[in-house]
Motif scaffolding. Structure first.
Motif, PDB file in Angstrom:
ATOM      1  N   LEU A 119      -0.379  43.668  -8.510  1.00 44.09           N
ATOM      2  CA  LEU A 119      -0.119  42.373  -8.330  1.00 44.09           C
ATOM      3  C   LEU A 119      -1.584  41.801  -8.415  1.00 44.09           C
ATOM      4  O   LEU A 119      -1.771  40.712  -8.880  1.00 44.09           O
ATOM      5  CB  LEU A 119       0.627  41.921  -7.202  1.00 44.09           C
ATOM      6  N   ALA A 120      -2.421  42.440  -7.628  1.00 39.76           N
ATOM      7  CA  ALA A 120      -3.912  41.767  -7.513  1.00 39.76           C
ATOM      8  C   ALA A 120      -4.409  42.040  -8.842  1.00 39.76           C
ATOM      9  O   ALA A 120      -5.091  41.146  -9.453  1.00 39.76           O
ATOM     10  CB  ALA A 120      -4.639  42.444  -6.535  1.00 39.76           C
ATOM     11  N   GLN A 121      -4.266  43.107  -9.798  1.00 41.79           N
ATOM     12  CA  GLN A 121      -4.899  43.107 -11.028  1.00 41.79           C
ATOM     13  C   GLN A 121      -4.335  42.034 -11.846  1.00 41.79           C
ATOM     14  O   GLN A 121      -5.060  41.381 -12.704  1.00 41.79           O
ATOM     15  CB  GLN A 121      -4.393  44.450 -11.627  1.00 41.79           C
ATOM     16  N   ARG A 122      -3.108  41.698 -11.899  1.00 46.79           N
ATOM     17  CA  ARG A 122      -2.482  40.874 -12.643  1.00 46.79           C
ATOM     18  C   ARG A 122      -2.808  39.378 -12.294  1.00 46.79           C
ATOM     19  O   ARG A 122      -3.477  38.401 -13.060  1.00 46.79           O
ATOM     20  CB  ARG A 122      -0.758  40.752 -12.399  1.00 46.79           C
ATOM     21  N   LEU A 123      -3.019  38.999 -11.156  1.00 45.96           N
ATOM     22  CA  LEU A 123      -3.577  37.728 -10.840  1.00 45.96           C
ATOM     23  C   LEU A 123      -5.175  37.624 -10.944  1.00 45.96           C
ATOM     24  O   LEU A 123      -5.706  36.378 -11.250  1.00 45.96           O
ATOM     25  CB  LEU A 123      -3.635  37.478  -9.165  1.00 45.96           C
ATOM     26  N   SER A 124      -5.705  38.687 -10.976  1.00 42.55           N
ATOM     27  CA  SER A 124      -7.292  38.454 -11.374  1.00 42.55           C
ATOM     28  C   SER A 124      -7.513  38.214 -12.680  1.00 42.55           C
ATOM     29  O   SER A 124      -8.486  37.862 -12.968  1.00 42.55           O
ATOM     30  CB  SER A 124      -7.888  39.840 -10.864  1.00 42.55           C
ATOM     31  N   GLU A 125      -6.431  38.602 -13.652  1.00 38.07           N
ATOM     32  CA  GLU A 125      -6.772  38.249 -14.988  1.00 38.07           C
ATOM     33  C   GLU A 125      -6.683  36.742 -15.216  1.00 38.07           C
ATOM     34  O   GLU A 125      -7.313  36.238 -16.160  1.00 38.07           O
ATOM     35  CB  GLU A 125      -5.526  38.732 -15.792  1.00 38.07           C
ATOM     36  N   TRP A 126      -6.365  35.965 -14.174  1.00 36.43           N
ATOM     37  CA  TRP A 126      -6.231  34.313 -14.335  1.00 36.43           C
ATOM     38  C   TRP A 126      -7.835  33.869 -14.295  1.00 36.43           C
ATOM     39  O   TRP A 126      -8.203  32.858 -14.604  1.00 36.43           O
ATOM     40  CB  TRP A 126      -5.380  33.805 -13.191  1.00 36.43           C
ATOM     41  N   VAL A 127      -8.797  34.719 -13.599  1.00 36.22           N
ATOM     42  CA  VAL A 127      -9.980  34.128 -13.138  1.00 36.22           C
ATOM     43  C   VAL A 127     -10.775  33.606 -14.465  1.00 36.22           C
ATOM     44  O   VAL A 127     -10.651  34.225 -15.396  1.00 36.22           O
ATOM     45  CB  VAL A 127     -10.917  35.124 -12.373  1.00 36.22           C
ATOM     46  N   SER A 128     -10.831  32.282 -14.386  1.00 38.06           N
ATOM     47  CA  SER A 128     -11.827  31.500 -15.413  1.00 38.06           C
ATOM     48  C   SER A 128     -10.754  30.865 -16.329  1.00 38.06           C
ATOM     49  O   SER A 128     -11.176  30.202 -17.492  1.00 38.06           O
ATOM     50  CB  SER A 128     -12.993  32.100 -16.217  1.00 38.06           C
ATOM     51  N   LEU A 129      -9.374  31.053 -16.231  1.00 41.36           N
ATOM     52  CA  LEU A 129      -8.292  30.588 -16.976  1.00 41.36           C
ATOM     53  C   LEU A 129      -7.337  29.579 -16.355  1.00 41.36           C
ATOM     54  O   LEU A 129      -6.407  29.387 -16.953  1.00 41.36           O
ATOM     55  CB  LEU A 129      -7.681  31.664 -17.872  1.00 41.36           C
ATOM     56  N   GLY A 130      -7.628  29.283 -15.102  1.00 39.70           N
ATOM     57  CA  GLY A 130      -6.674  28.508 -14.379  1.00 39.70           C
ATOM     58  C   GLY A 130      -6.676  27.281 -14.846  1.00 39.70           C
ATOM     59  O   GLY A 130      -7.539  26.745 -15.517  1.00 39.70           O
ATOM     60  N   PRO A 131      -5.677  26.401 -14.541  1.00 34.11           N
ATOM     61  CA  PRO A 131      -5.212  25.019 -15.022  1.00 34.11           C
ATOM     62  C   PRO A 131      -6.224  23.973 -14.450  1.00 34.11           C
ATOM     63  O   PRO A 131      -6.656  22.944 -15.176  1.00 34.11           O
ATOM     64  CB  PRO A 131      -4.172  24.648 -14.566  1.00 34.11           C
ATOM     65  N   GLU A 132      -7.023  24.280 -13.498  1.00 34.19           N
ATOM     66  CA  GLU A 132      -8.165  23.471 -13.047  1.00 34.19           C
ATOM     67  C   GLU A 132      -9.150  24.316 -12.049  1.00 34.19           C
ATOM     68  O   GLU A 132      -8.396  25.624 -11.622  1.00 34.19           O
ATOM     69  CB  GLU A 132      -7.748  22.205 -12.088  1.00 34.19           C
ATOM     70  N   LEU A 133     -10.207  24.100 -11.687  1.00 35.37           N
ATOM     71  CA  LEU A 133     -11.232  24.755 -11.031  1.00 35.37           C
ATOM     72  C   LEU A 133     -10.601  25.222  -9.586  1.00 35.37           C
ATOM     73  O   LEU A 133     -10.734  26.379  -8.941  1.00 35.37           O
ATOM     74  CB  LEU A 133     -12.456  24.033 -10.905  1.00 35.37           C
ATOM     75  N   GLU A 160     -18.758  37.515 -16.145  1.00 32.34           N
ATOM     76  CA  GLU A 160     -18.196  38.511 -15.310  1.00 32.34           C
ATOM     77  C   GLU A 160     -16.864  38.646 -15.163  1.00 32.34           C
ATOM     78  O   GLU A 160     -16.559  39.745 -14.768  1.00 32.34           O
ATOM     79  CB  GLU A 160     -18.909  37.841 -13.950  1.00 32.34           C
ATOM     80  N   SER A 161     -15.929  37.593 -15.199  1.00 32.55           N
ATOM     81  CA  SER A 161     -14.489  37.948 -15.265  1.00 32.55           C
ATOM     82  C   SER A 161     -14.135  38.752 -16.433  1.00 32.55           C
ATOM     83  O   SER A 161     -13.134  39.489 -16.243  1.00 32.55           O
ATOM     84  CB  SER A 161     -13.836  36.754 -15.520  1.00 32.55           C
ATOM     85  N   ASN A 162     -14.934  38.962 -17.575  1.00 33.85           N
ATOM     86  CA  ASN A 162     -14.863  39.764 -18.376  1.00 33.85           C
ATOM     87  C   ASN A 162     -14.527  41.254 -17.945  1.00 33.85           C
ATOM     88  O   ASN A 162     -14.107  42.262 -18.644  1.00 33.85           O
ATOM     89  CB  ASN A 162     -15.877  39.840 -19.456  1.00 33.85           C
ATOM     90  N   TRP A 163     -15.241  41.450 -16.686  1.00 34.45           N
ATOM     91  CA  TRP A 163     -15.243  42.958 -16.161  1.00 34.45           C
ATOM     92  C   TRP A 163     -14.309  43.032 -14.919  1.00 34.45           C
ATOM     93  O   TRP A 163     -14.108  44.295 -14.254  1.00 34.45           O
ATOM     94  CB  TRP A 163     -16.615  43.360 -15.942  1.00 34.45           C
ATOM     95  N   ILE A 164     -13.629  41.986 -14.523  1.00 37.95           N
ATOM     96  CA  ILE A 164     -12.739  42.293 -13.378  1.00 37.95           C
ATOM     97  C   ILE A 164     -11.678  43.291 -13.387  1.00 37.95           C
ATOM     98  O   ILE A 164     -11.763  44.198 -12.752  1.00 37.95           O
ATOM     99  CB  ILE A 164     -12.117  40.964 -13.005  1.00 37.95           C
ATOM    100  N   THR A 165     -11.148  43.242 -14.666  1.00 39.37           N
ATOM    101  CA  THR A 165      -9.921  44.236 -14.656  1.00 39.37           C
ATOM    102  C   THR A 165     -10.438  45.407 -14.902  1.00 39.37           C
ATOM    103  O   THR A 165      -9.544  46.401 -14.827  1.00 39.37           O
ATOM    104  CB  THR A 165      -8.848  43.599 -15.883  1.00 39.37           C
ATOM    105  N   ARG A 166     -11.519  45.711 -15.396  1.00 38.17           N
ATOM    106  CA  ARG A 166     -12.015  47.127 -15.655  1.00 38.17           C
ATOM    107  C   ARG A 166     -13.095  47.509 -14.731  1.00 38.17           C
ATOM    108  O   ARG A 166     -13.888  48.708 -14.691  1.00 38.17           O
ATOM    109  CB  ARG A 166     -12.766  47.187 -17.034  1.00 38.17           C
ATOM    110  N   ALA A 167     -13.352  46.882 -13.617  1.00 37.46           N
ATOM    111  CA  ALA A 167     -14.237  47.233 -12.381  1.00 37.46           C
ATOM    112  C   ALA A 167     -13.964  48.728 -12.169  1.00 37.46           C
ATOM    113  O   ALA A 167     -12.986  49.059 -11.816  1.00 37.46           O
ATOM    114  CB  ALA A 167     -14.134  46.312 -11.303  1.00 37.46           C
ATOM    115  N   PRO A 168     -14.904  49.477 -11.824  1.00 41.23           N
ATOM    116  CA  PRO A 168     -14.926  50.916 -11.727  1.00 41.23           C
ATOM    117  C   PRO A 168     -14.327  51.480 -10.247  1.00 41.23           C
ATOM    118  O   PRO A 168     -14.090  52.574 -10.250  1.00 41.23           O
ATOM    119  CB  PRO A 168     -16.257  51.572 -11.872  1.00 41.23           C
ATOM    120  N   SER A 169     -14.221  50.625  -9.227  1.00 38.87           N
ATOM    121  CA  SER A 169     -13.708  50.880  -7.965  1.00 38.87           C
ATOM    122  C   SER A 169     -13.122  49.951  -7.411  1.00 38.87           C
ATOM    123  O   SER A 169     -13.390  48.773  -7.844  1.00 38.87           O
ATOM    124  CB  SER A 169     -14.795  51.444  -7.049  1.00 38.87           C
ATOM    125  N   LEU A 170     -12.369  50.221  -6.270  1.00 42.77           N
ATOM    126  CA  LEU A 170     -11.793  48.970  -5.573  1.00 42.77           C
ATOM    127  C   LEU A 170     -12.852  48.128  -5.048  1.00 42.77           C
ATOM    128  O   LEU A 170     -12.480  46.960  -5.031  1.00 42.77           O
ATOM    129  CB  LEU A 170     -10.664  49.477  -4.476  1.00 42.77           C
TER     130      LEU A 170
END
Lengths: 256, 321
Positions: free
Chosen positions: A25-39, B53-63
């Motif tokens: 779930l964290a991995q999915r949510l982190s995909e949103w960073v810089s793409l949210g509807p507002e800052l 930087e967000s380009n690398w969040i999903t691929r960061a190499p450790s927790l």
């Protein structure tokens, strides 16, 4: 590294499945960073992602201690295959539009509020400690998410249509949250685990209250798609893992 | 009309005494416009800077690295918000500033128009880009406009944490395998010169510097800041065992500063004019996210209006009963 699929320590497997829920779930949510509807929402989604990642790290760390043999939290996160992950399939579903992300989150927040509250009195003291902290976080996650579900459900025709579609699409993955398998029963008996079946009533009650405020109809659909707990995932998880594990797989055995 | 007004006198007294100009104080229009431009550009840089930087969040190499990276980007969004608020004290709206960014009428730091190709880029961004930002922002803590100065005090605390975590990534790579050292060197090779360009054009070509120095918006020139950054960074690169890609780099005993090679100003102006490696992608990403979120923002407004109307109805109904 292989062999996690046959993880024989039930206590470790139990901690790990809840860790996997939070990691994916964290991995999915982190995909949103810089793409949210507002800052402001970028900050909020990053914050919720960080909370789930923190819980996942604690749970995977605890599981790795139970497994022993020098296994680390990172080994469990980055070295297992899709068949070895035991998260519920709900959390691996793609973000979709903001309504889909909020529906997925609402279902999980309402579930985790109850789950962590129950696990906070687990006989496993470490698990209980992690659960107590996670419970506090789940309370404000639920407030944040339910606020958005109501805004979207009640807002405009478009947002209402999107919110209803999201609830309809994801409903079939919610039954798995309350399924009891042999491991769950064993853990309940030993006082470590929680009777998930007992959570489904309060969960439905909480979801129905938010849906009523949001003017969203809950689906009648009874056919459910589970399987995540035994590694029978949807096709999305393999792609999520191939991205998440890319560095560790490309450069094996290094410290970062 | 050459007569000096009371407001002008008070403004000049404030500047001369190194006191802070506050939002309600009288200030020259040029001062206000310069600050709006500069603070908005700074806010936009924080927000656009989230992308590489967000380009690398999903691929960061450790927790651990993943958590630190998310937290860092979250800080940057917070800085953006804080700076937009500082700009709003000068009588502009955030909506208008964001629109100017989206339509290319306001700029952001040229550095974010370069791609993050490997994990080592997360190290160099923290070490060099945040390091350069700190040099600039330490100076801006002394800026004459109160809200901007106070924003910088807060920013600097978080930026120094960012810089340390970036350097720590570089340290781990440079103490790692041959492959990891190669990643670190490659990243330094690509980010070194663009980092020096972050301080802006040379003093001889900087259109705003002189007036900004007089108003004490800026307290040091671009070239002086750049020199400070180079002097600070070279020993750090040496400690990492990495080679700065500048054959002309040498310690000048007389000046007690490093001499360094010529910056490719053609590249700088190309990027500033919108033709860098990632300019178009950065704005498309930002505008795309904004447009995708429009129905969400509209829903939030519609809901709050409906909720207010329902509350008013309830009060009316009670009154009627």
């Amino acid at each position: 590294m292989t062999g996690f699929a046959t993880m024989t320590d039930p206590a470790a497997a139990y901690v790990l499945r809840h860790g996997d829920d939070n990691l994916v779930l964290a991995q999915r949510l982190s995909e949103w960073v810089s793409l949210g509807p507002e800052l402001e929402e970028d900050i909020a989604l990053a914050n919720v992602a960080l909370d789930h990642l923190g819980v996942a790290t604690h749970l995977l760390g605890h599981a790795s201690q139970l497994v022993g043999g020098g296994t680390t939290d990172d080994d469990l996160a980055f070295q297992r295959t899709e068949r070895e992950f035991t998260n519920v399939v709900l959390v691996e579903q793609p973000n979709g539009d903001f309504a889909h992300t909020m529906a997925r989150q609402l279902f999980m927040d309402a579930y985790q509020r109850l789950l962590w509250e129950a696990l906070a009195v687990s006989e496993d003291a470490i698990l209980a400690g992690i659960a107590a902290k996670a419970h506090k976080e789940s309370l404000y996650h639920f407030r944040h998410t339910s606020g958005w579900v109501v805004r979207l459900g009640d807002g405009t025709d478009e947002s209402h249509t999107r919110m209803q579609a999201a609830v309809d699409n994801l409903w079939r993955y919610t039954g798995e949250l309350f399924e009891m398998d042999d491991l769950d029963r064993q853990m309940v008996e030993s006082g470590v685990g929680v009777d998930l079946g007992a959570l489904s009533g309060p969960w439905l009650h909480a979801i129905a209250a938010v849906a009523a405020d949001a003017m969203i109809a809950l689906p009648d659909e009874v056919t459910q798609r589970g399987g995540g707990r035994r590694g029978f995932h949807t096709e999305h998880l393999g792609h999520l893992l191939s991205e998440m594990q890319w560095m560790q797989r490309t450069y094996p055995g290094l410290e970062w | 009309m050459t007569q000096t007004t009371a407001g002008e006198t008070r403004f000049q007294t404030t500047i001369d005494a190194d006191d802070k100009v506050e939002p309600r104080d009288w200030m020259p229009e040029g001062y206000r416009h310069t600050l709006i431009r500069q603070i908005a550009q700074h806010a936009h840089s924080e927000v656009i800077g989230m992308q590489p930087e967000s380009n690398w969040i999903t691929r960061a190499p450790s927790l651990k690295r993943k958590a630190i990276l998310i937290a860092k980007i979250q800080d940057e969004a917070g800085h953006g918000l804080y700076l937009y608020s500082a700009a709003e004290t000068l009588g502009v709206s955030r909506e208008d500033l964001v629109d100017q960014l989206h339509t290319g009428r306001q700029k952001y730091s040229s550095i974010f128009n370069y791609p993050t190709l490997t994990w080592a880029d997360m190290g160099t961004i923290g070490w060099l880009v945040d390091g350069a930002a700190i040099v600039n922002q330490i100076m801006l803590q002394q800026t004459s406009y109160g809200p901007y100065s106070r924003a910088m005090v807060r920013n600097c605390k978080e930026e120094s944490f960012h810089q340390r975590q970036g350097y720590e990534i570089m340290l781990t790579l440079s103490r790692g395998s041959a492959e990891q050292r190669a990643l670190a060197q490659d990243a330094l090779d690509r980010w070194w010169w663009p980092s020096l360009m972050m301080f802006g054009p040379p003093d001889s070509e900087s259109t705003h510097t002189e007036q900004s120095m007089e108003w004490k918006i800026k307290r040091m020139t671009n070239d002086d800041l750049r020199q400070k950054f180079v002097d600070m960074t070279i020993p750090q690169a040496e400690y990492l065992g990495l080679t700065v890609p500048d054959p002309d780099l040498v310690w000048n005993v007389e000046r007690e500063h490093y001499d360094f090679g010529d910056i490719d100003w053609d590249e700088f102006w190309t990027v500033i004019k919108g033709h860098g490696p990632m300019n178009r992608e950065r704005i498309q990403h930002k505008v795309g996210a904004w447009e995708d979120g429009e129905w969400v923002r509209e829903a939030a407004i519609a809901h709050s209006e409906k909720a207010a109307a329902r509350a008013a109805d309830t009060i009316d109904a009670r009154g009627a009963a």
